[in-house]
Design a protein around this motif. Structure first.
Motif, short mmCIF file in Angstrom:
data_model
loop_
_atom_site.label_atom_id
_atom_site.label_comp_id
_atom_site.label_asym_id
_atom_site.label_seq_id
_atom_site.Cartn_x
_atom_site.Cartn_y
_atom_site.Cartn_z
N GLU A 95 0.82 -1.22 0.00
CA GLU A 95 0.00 0.00 0.00
C GLU A 95 0.86 1.27 0.00
O GLU A 95 0.43 2.30 -0.51
N LYS A 544 -15.81 -2.39 8.25
CA LYS A 544 -15.35 -3.65 7.67
C LYS A 544 -13.84 -3.66 7.44
O LYS A 544 -13.30 -4.56 6.79
N THR A 545 -13.16 -2.64 7.95
CA THR A 545 -11.70 -2.60 7.81
C THR A 545 -11.05 -2.97 9.13
O THR A 545 -11.35 -2.37 10.16
N ASP A 569 -14.26 -8.73 5.36
CA ASP A 569 -13.41 -7.65 5.87
C ASP A 569 -12.26 -7.36 4.91
O ASP A 569 -11.84 -8.23 4.14
N THR A 570 -11.78 -6.14 4.99
CA THR A 570 -10.49 -5.81 4.38
C THR A 570 -9.49 -5.73 5.51
O THR A 570 -9.67 -4.96 6.46
N LYS A 609 -2.50 -5.53 2.00
CA LYS A 609 -3.97 -5.53 2.04
C LYS A 609 -4.45 -6.92 1.66
O LYS A 609 -4.00 -7.49 0.67
N TRP A 610 -5.37 -7.47 2.51
CA TRP A 610 -5.81 -8.85 2.31
C TRP A 610 -7.31 -8.92 2.51
O TRP A 610 -7.84 -8.34 3.47
N THR A 611 -8.00 -9.59 1.60
CA THR A 611 -9.45 -9.73 1.72
C THR A 611 -9.79 -11.22 1.71
O THR A 611 -10.00 -11.81 0.65
#
Ligand code: K7E
Ligand code: CUA
Length: 678
Positions: A95, A544-545, A569-570, A609-611
């Motif tokens: 990021e 949701k983060t 979630d992120t 960043k992982w979803t």
């Protein structure tokens, strides 16, 4: 100039047809051992543990990166990301660095990098930065020579195929960028056959001397030619910039033939101090154009993108004396200024001679108005009025010239695959050496500056053919190191290169090796997701983060057991490497992440960043073999269904402290010795 052997031959034949040249490529002589003196091996041998004499920075061409090599050994020291994502470092994936690759066209994770250029002070490389250009989505980059990282990228509006770049003025006040593929300016939906009315090129001057503050100083609107390369004046010609151009025919189809009609195209001489004055006098219009400026902040370890609009565009007709056209045979490619600043050498790729213009004759010709009309208000000087001389029978396909500082010039010959050494002033050919094969640029350390270190020359060749073990349909490109310290050139070494090197730069290692940053100071890290100690690690949810602050230190992550994350979630893993030792790097990867690992320098913070898409328990681990207990440097994150009531939890395994203690006992002496200051 990516060329496969088949295309090369076709190209050579059509060059020969157009230029009336015989095809005399030497590619049948495949041994190249003749010039290899018996002592060549000892001249390039750098014994184990010893350092090379020069750092060389070779452009990566279509891989968008820079290869850092040592000379004379040809050893690859680093592959440095500039315009392309690099999974080896996470550049452009994490990021923090993603904003570096943002443009007005969106996120562009690739470019075609042609010309590295060292910053200069008083015309001499000073070891501060390396600049480089991206051709396809016009951009220039600043690469910091203390961290060997890209710290700044500026997009160039109102241009396309930005090739004549990123060459510097002797004081690094400006670097330049010029249009290779003229386009409607400002770009608009017009018929392509309205080229002559609507298509223009621009010459862009970019303020470059303040890190973090690169910006477009002004642009000069030019006819719709293809501008290929550029070099600044120096000494007496300081304050001028010279650009080569081809396609003065303004062809827009089948350029191979239609842009090769005129006997002469032009070298453009730009008086940029005159341009500065005209801009100050308000003679420039404001041109539209959106462009992004991306800058990596060394303290927060985060890049930011800033959107800018509008440039100051100067029309030569509104600023007398700002530009002159010097007729030059034929479709010139390179334009190179000798160390004294008097001679301007053009590499007319279809020319049978190497024409050299004289700066002092050009000044007289301007004073005496020896003009042959003008193009859009730009006076055309008479060829004979500016010509210093022509190198006769130099070889075929002259492209680029560098200098040794002892009165000699060296020109790369693409078609006849050779380097030709000739004398400035007498224009006589002194020596020639075959290269394997089809050389594009050549480079002498400091060879485009006021003070070349004229000991070695590197020939960057497009085709290797039979030189190395074959690797399928695509073969490596190659560099060759040539000793130019004596009267005769001597071939010393072949080394394969990655991507396609175009230009390169090099400087003595002493100028930069002692100022290499060894680690980033943790105490100065202002990243909002940073931790300064293991105890600062933790987890927070905001809608949701989910943000996780995590420390990495030999040989564990803190926290290393994480729960409470839900599908949908992120998850942002902010990982800080809290080590303060040289080269103690940690990595971070989690199962199923749709980007690369993180690689985190000591003292820095990086974010992955992982979803997660499904429930389960996912391992994460360190990807860089950092210690004897590197395999133990891992952890788990639990993913529960959306709406689950599993509480947020981020623990550090109680084992960690004892691991650390064990590790301290087995740290190698070399690692301890590396633990100096910056
Ligand atoms: Cu000759 Cu793009 Cu400088 Cu390649 S260019 S060779
Ligand atoms: Cu940290 Cu491996």
């Amino acid at each position: 100039m990516r060329t496969t052997p088949r295309r090369l031959i076709l190209g050579a034949v059509s060059l020969a047809a157009v230029g009336g040249l015989a095809f005399a490529c030497r590619t049948t002589d495949t041994k190249g051992g003749g010039a290899l003196a018996g002592d060549a091996a000892s001249k390039v041998y750098v014994s184990p543990g010893k350092h090379d004499e020069f750092y060389a920075f070779l452009s990566g061409g279509y891989n968008g990166q820079i290869g850092v090599y040592g000379l004379p050994s040809g050893r690859l020291l680093k592959f440095a990301s500039v315009f392309s994502q690099n999974p080896e470092t996470g550049y452009g994936y994490n990021e923090e660095t993603k904003p570096m690759l943002q443009t007005s066209y969106g996120f562009i994770p690739w470019d075609d990098l042609h010309h590295p250029e060292l910053s200069q002070t008083d015309g001499v490389p000073d070891g501060r930065w390396l600049f480089a250009n991206g051709v396809n989505t016009p951009r220039v980059a600043r690469f910091d020579l203390a961290t060997m990282e890209t710290t700044e990228i500026l997009e160039i509006p109102n241009t396309a195929g930005q090739h004549a770049s990123a060459f510097t003025t002797p004081d690094t006040k400006y670097i330049v960028a010029a249009t290779r593929f003229s386009v409607p300016t400002p770009n608009a939906d017009v018929a392509i056959d309205s080229y002559k009315q609507n298509f223009k090129g621009t010459l862009t001057f970019i303020s470059a001397n303040e890190p973090g503050k690169m910006d477009i100083a002004f642009q000069i609107l030019m006819p719709g030619y293809n501008f290929d390369l550029g070099h600044s004046g120096k000494g007496p010609s300081d304050g001028w910039f010279f650009f080569s151009s081809y396609n003065s025919e303004q062809a827009y189809t089948k350029l191979e033939i239609n842009a090769s009609q005129n006997d002469k195209d032009y070298v453009v001489a730009v008086n940029y101090r005159q341009a500065e004055q005209c801009v100050a006098q308000g003679k420039a219009r404001t041109a539209p154009g959106v462009y992004l400026h991306n800058h990596m902040d060394e303290k927060s370890h985060q890049a930011r993108s800033e959107r800018k609009t509008g440039t100051r565009m100067l029309a030569p007709a509104d600023c007398a004396g700002v530009a002159y056209l010097l007729p030059t045979p034929k479709s010139p490619h390179g334009v190179d200024v000798d160390p004294t600043g008097e001679y301007i050498v053009a590499g007319g790729k279809l020319a049978t001679v190497i024409p050299v213009h004289s700066f002092s004759k050009m000044q007289q010709a301007i004073a005496n108005k020896q003009f042959d009309g003008d193009v859009q208000g730009i006076p055309v000087l008479k060829y004979d009025a500016t010509l210093a001389g022509e190198v006769q029978k130099p070889g075929l396909g002259p492209l680029h010239t560098e200098f040794d500082g002892k009165g000699n010039a060296y020109t790369s010959m693409f078609i006849s695959s050779e380097i030709v050494k000739w004398k400035l002033g007498t224009w006589e050919v002194l020596d020639r050496i075959p290269v394997y094969y089809t050389v594009g640029h050549l480079m002498i350390p400091g060879g485009d500056s006021k003070q070349p270190w004229g000991k070695y020359l590197v020939s960057m060749n497009k085709i290797t053919k039979d030189r190395y073990l074959p690797t399928g349909p695509e073969l490596s490109q190659s560099a060759q190191l040539i000793d130019i310290s004596g009267e005769k050139m001597k071939m010393l070494l072949d080394f394969p290169t990655i991507g396609e090197p175009h230009y390169a730069q090099a400087l003595p290692a002493e100028l930069i090796k002692d100022k290499q940053v060894k680690f980033y100071r943790l105490s100065e890290n202002t990243h909002p997701g940073a931790v300064k100690a293991e105890a600062e690690g933790g987890i927070t949810r905001n809608g949701k983060t989910v943000s996780i602050k995590m420390a990495a230190i030999r040989s564990h992550f803190a926290p290393d057991n994480i729960e409470g994350v839900q599908v949908g979630d992120t998850v942002l893993f902010h990982v800080t490497n809290i080590e303060q030792d040289w080269d103690i790097v940690h990595g971070f990867a989690v199962l199923g992440a749709e980007n690369s690992e993180l690689i985190i320098s000591p003292g820095a913070t990086r974010t992955l960043k992982w979803t997660p898409k499904t429930t389960g328990v996912y391992p994460f681990y360190c990807t860089d073999f950092c210690s004897a207990l590197h395999q133990e440097m891992s952890g788990y994150i639990r993913v529960s269904p959306a709406g689950s009531n599993v509480p947020l939890k981020a623990n550090t395994s109680p084992k960690a402290a004892s691991q650390m203690a064990r590790l301290n006992d087995i740290r190698t002496p070399a690692q301890t010795a590396g633990a100096g200051g910056q």
